[in-house]
Design an enzyme around this catalytic site. Structure first.
Site, short mmCIF file in Angstrom:
data_model
loop_
_atom_site.label_atom_id
_atom_site.label_comp_id
_atom_site.label_asym_id
_atom_site.label_seq_id
_atom_site.Cartn_x
_atom_site.Cartn_y
_atom_site.Cartn_z
N GLU A 48 35.76 37.16 35.23
CA GLU A 48 35.00 38.34 35.64
C GLU A 48 34.29 38.92 34.43
O GLU A 48 34.86 39.01 33.34
CB GLU A 48 35.93 39.39 36.26
CG GLU A 48 35.23 40.67 36.68
CD GLU A 48 36.19 41.66 37.35
OE1 GLU A 48 36.94 41.23 38.25
OE2 GLU A 48 36.21 42.83 36.95
N HIS A 91 33.96 43.47 44.21
CA HIS A 91 34.25 44.88 44.47
C HIS A 91 33.07 45.72 44.02
O HIS A 91 32.59 45.57 42.89
CB HIS A 91 35.52 45.30 43.71
CG HIS A 91 36.68 44.38 43.95
ND1 HIS A 91 37.63 44.12 42.98
CD2 HIS A 91 37.04 43.65 45.03
CE1 HIS A 91 38.52 43.28 43.46
NE2 HIS A 91 38.18 42.97 44.71
N ARG A 123 44.92 48.75 45.55
CA ARG A 123 44.09 47.56 45.71
C ARG A 123 44.34 46.83 47.03
O ARG A 123 43.73 45.79 47.28
CB ARG A 123 44.30 46.62 44.52
CG ARG A 123 43.57 47.10 43.28
CD ARG A 123 43.89 46.29 42.04
NE ARG A 123 42.96 46.57 40.95
CZ ARG A 123 43.01 47.62 40.17
NH1 ARG A 123 43.95 48.54 40.35
NH2 ARG A 123 42.12 47.80 39.21
N ASP A 147 4.18 28.80 49.47
CA ASP A 147 4.43 28.37 50.84
C ASP A 147 5.68 29.07 51.37
O ASP A 147 6.80 28.66 51.07
CB ASP A 147 4.58 26.85 50.90
CG ASP A 147 4.94 26.33 52.28
OD1 ASP A 147 4.94 27.13 53.25
OD2 ASP A 147 5.24 25.13 52.40
N GLU A 194 35.19 52.51 45.40
CA GLU A 194 35.14 51.06 45.22
C GLU A 194 35.38 50.41 46.58
O GLU A 194 36.47 50.51 47.14
CB GLU A 194 36.22 50.60 44.22
CG GLU A 194 36.27 49.09 44.05
CD GLU A 194 37.52 48.63 43.31
OE1 GLU A 194 37.51 47.51 42.79
OE2 GLU A 194 38.51 49.38 43.28
N GLU A 215 31.64 43.98 40.68
CA GLU A 215 32.53 43.11 39.90
C GLU A 215 32.50 41.73 40.54
O GLU A 215 33.33 41.40 41.39
CB GLU A 215 33.95 43.66 39.90
CG GLU A 215 34.09 45.05 39.28
CD GLU A 215 35.49 45.61 39.43
OE1 GLU A 215 36.36 44.94 40.03
OE2 GLU A 215 35.73 46.73 38.96
N ARG A 228 36.00 47.13 48.48
CA ARG A 228 36.57 45.89 47.98
C ARG A 228 36.34 44.68 48.89
O ARG A 228 36.73 43.57 48.55
CB ARG A 228 38.07 46.09 47.76
CG ARG A 228 38.37 47.09 46.67
CD ARG A 228 39.87 47.36 46.52
NE ARG A 228 40.65 46.19 46.18
CZ ARG A 228 40.76 45.67 44.96
NH1 ARG A 228 40.11 46.23 43.94
NH2 ARG A 228 41.50 44.60 44.75
N GLU A 262 33.26 38.15 40.70
CA GLU A 262 34.15 37.15 40.11
C GLU A 262 33.61 35.74 40.36
O GLU A 262 32.84 35.51 41.30
CB GLU A 262 35.55 37.30 40.71
CG GLU A 262 36.18 38.65 40.42
CD GLU A 262 37.38 38.96 41.29
OE1 GLU A 262 38.16 39.86 40.91
OE2 GLU A 262 37.54 38.34 42.36
N GLU A 310 40.43 36.11 35.16
CA GLU A 310 40.96 36.72 36.38
C GLU A 310 42.25 36.04 36.82
O GLU A 310 42.79 35.17 36.14
CB GLU A 310 39.90 36.69 37.50
CG GLU A 310 39.20 38.04 37.73
CD GLU A 310 40.14 39.14 38.19
OE1 GLU A 310 41.26 38.83 38.66
OE2 GLU A 310 39.77 40.32 38.07
#
Length: 490
Positions: free
Chosen positions: A239, A288, A359, A69, A378, A148, A380, A150, A231
């Protein structure tokens, strides 16, 4: 007779599918399977399932599908068009390591039984189309993804809301707020402080054994893991890093990853959440996303002479991510809670710039190894409430748009962006401050998603309307407990 590449590819797919199908029936027999679990993902990322006895799994199930359904699934069908089909993908089969009964799990695609077409709002179909579009552009033949994701593991979570009250209470034996607890059990200490949870060894890291159990389960189902660790936040932030894989396969793996983490935690009397910001004053949970493009087994993002050894293609791709970030976040940070995380001071990437090793930038260029195969970008901004099928597809489409249009990401910013002078920081583009802003950005900037029919207008309209009604309006119209603290005596 000339044999085209399309014929070769189709023949290879058919051979692979035949081998996978034979393996499914071999697994059922060898593992004495009692239940076959057909799993699929709804539009907003929730894993759904339907179980059948093993004798009901035959060739027809793989050719024609199994009915369900669709009107009862978020973002799928209206009640007058509810009949839908689940078509199992034999290549996704695995024996579930957390169920009590021997269970064979199969991820499924969704098909409309009337038109015979794949369903446009099935997230897995969107991801398959994104992979196909990449090939059709001629830019690359595969994209690799390394998320990644977390998460927190708590000992207890209580929440309730009604017309006259609203509250939540989180508890964790590992939470630093329990350092002065005087209860029935001894207080043994060893708790990470706020923002102090990155890499302490046990006993401060109390979840080593739980994560190892998750890794064991992941390996049992064929998912490669690179590392796991505690983490930054107190109270059980963790992580587990998955080995990079192609887009659809990695999105499949991420759904199984979340499923296994939640069930292993529950088996140990704990509860796991991928909510981006469950704790005030500590780091939130991001996802990330490492990504790269490859052709003929060679990485396309590497150039020994480029900035951070990035190729011009990689810089154009990064420019596409940055240019479309406000719209991307409607899929990559898709909850109101996502924007409690996207604030300065908690390693959150609110600045739309790129940089090596940095970062505090939305796009980071990892510099761990000089190898060409390790060169990647990467992104983030995403968090793990994202539907990976849609989020990965949207990021790929943004990057390809950057390549196709030759977008320039500008100069990199290799500084701590949080330490910039106010006038310098004011000149840096920022992520949206709310889900409402991200949805508005998606309305204004969506053409890049529609190319190749990867996303469709009906999917985007359904996503925007549902998120506005069930997320934005639902939170905006309810009093917040902190408002009583601020305003009750006004």
């Amino acid at each position: 007779m000339m044999v085209t590449m399309a014929h070769v590819t189709r023949a290879a797919r058919e051979r692979r599918a035949a081998v996978a199908l034979a393996r499914v029936f071999e697994l059922v027999e060898r593992e004495r399977v009692e239940v076959v679990d057909l799993r699929f993902t709804d539009l907003f990322g929730q894993l759904q399932h339907l179980s059948i006895p093993p004798e009901e799994l035959d060739g027809n199930a793989f050719r024609k599908g199994v009915g369900f359904d669709g009107s009862s699934i978020r973002g799928f069908q209206e009640i007058h068009e509810s009949d839908m089909l689940l078509v199992p993908d034999p290549e996704t089969a695995f024996v579930d390591p957390v169920t009590e009964e021997a269970t064979l799990a199969l991820l499924c695609d969704v098909r409309d039984p009337v038109t015979g077409e794949w369903f446009s709002r099935d997230p897995r179909y969107v991801a398959r189309k994104a992979e196909q579009y990449l090939v059709e552009t001629g830019i690359a033949e595969v994209s690799y993804w390394g998320p990644e994701a977390e998460f927190f593991v708590f000992d207890s979570i209580r929440f309730q809301i009604d017309e006259r009250s609203s509250s939540y209470v989180i508890d964790s034996e590992e939470g630093i707020w329990n350092s002065g607890l005087d209860g029935e059990r001894p207080n043994l200490g060893y708790r990470p402080q706020f923002k102090g949870g990155y890499f302490p060894a046990p006993p401060t890291d109390s979840l080593q054994s739980l994560r190892t159990e998750v890794v064991r389960a992941l390996r049992q189902v064929g998912i490669r893991v690179e590392a796991h660790h505690h983490e930054v936040a107190t109270a059980g932030q963790c992580e587990i890093d998955l080995r990079y894989a192609p887009l659809v396969k990695q999105a499949d793996q991420l759904q199984t990853y979340k499923y296994l983490i939640k069930n292993v935690a529950r088996r140990r009397g704990k509860t796991a959440t991928f909510m981006p910001k469950p704790l005030f004053g500590d780091n939130g949970c991001g996802m990330h996303c490492h990504q790269s493009l490859w052709q003929d087994g060679q990485p396309l993002f590497y150039d020994s002479e480029g900035y951070a050894q990035l190729s011009p293609m990689a810089l154009h791709y990064a420019a596409g991510l940055l240019a479309h970030s406000p719209a991307l976040l409607a899929f990559c940070a898709p909850t109101t809670n996502s924007y409690r995380r996207l604030i300065p001071g908690f390693e959150a990437p609110v600045n739309l710039v790129y940089s090596q090793r940095n970062r505090s930038a939305a796009v980071r260029v990892p510099m761990y190894f000089p190898d060409p195969v390790a060169k990647r970008l990467e992104y983030r901004c995403p968090d793990p409430t994202a539907n990976a099928y849609l989020a990965f597809s949207a990021m790929l489409m943004a990057g390809l748009d950057g390549i196709e249009r030759g977008l320039d990401p500008g100069a990199p910013m290799d500084v701590d962006l949080y330490e910039l002078a106010p006038e310098e920081l004011a000149a840096v583009r920022k992520t949206p401050g709310s889900l409402e802003e991200a949805l508005a950005a998606l309305e204004d900037d969506r053409e890049f998603l529609l190319r190749g029919g990867v996303f469709t207008e009906d999917l985007l309209a359904t996503w925007i309307a549902t998120k506005r009604e069930h997320d934005v309006a639902a939170v905006r119209t309810r009093p917040h407990p902190y408002e009583f603290f601020l305003y009750y005596d006004a």
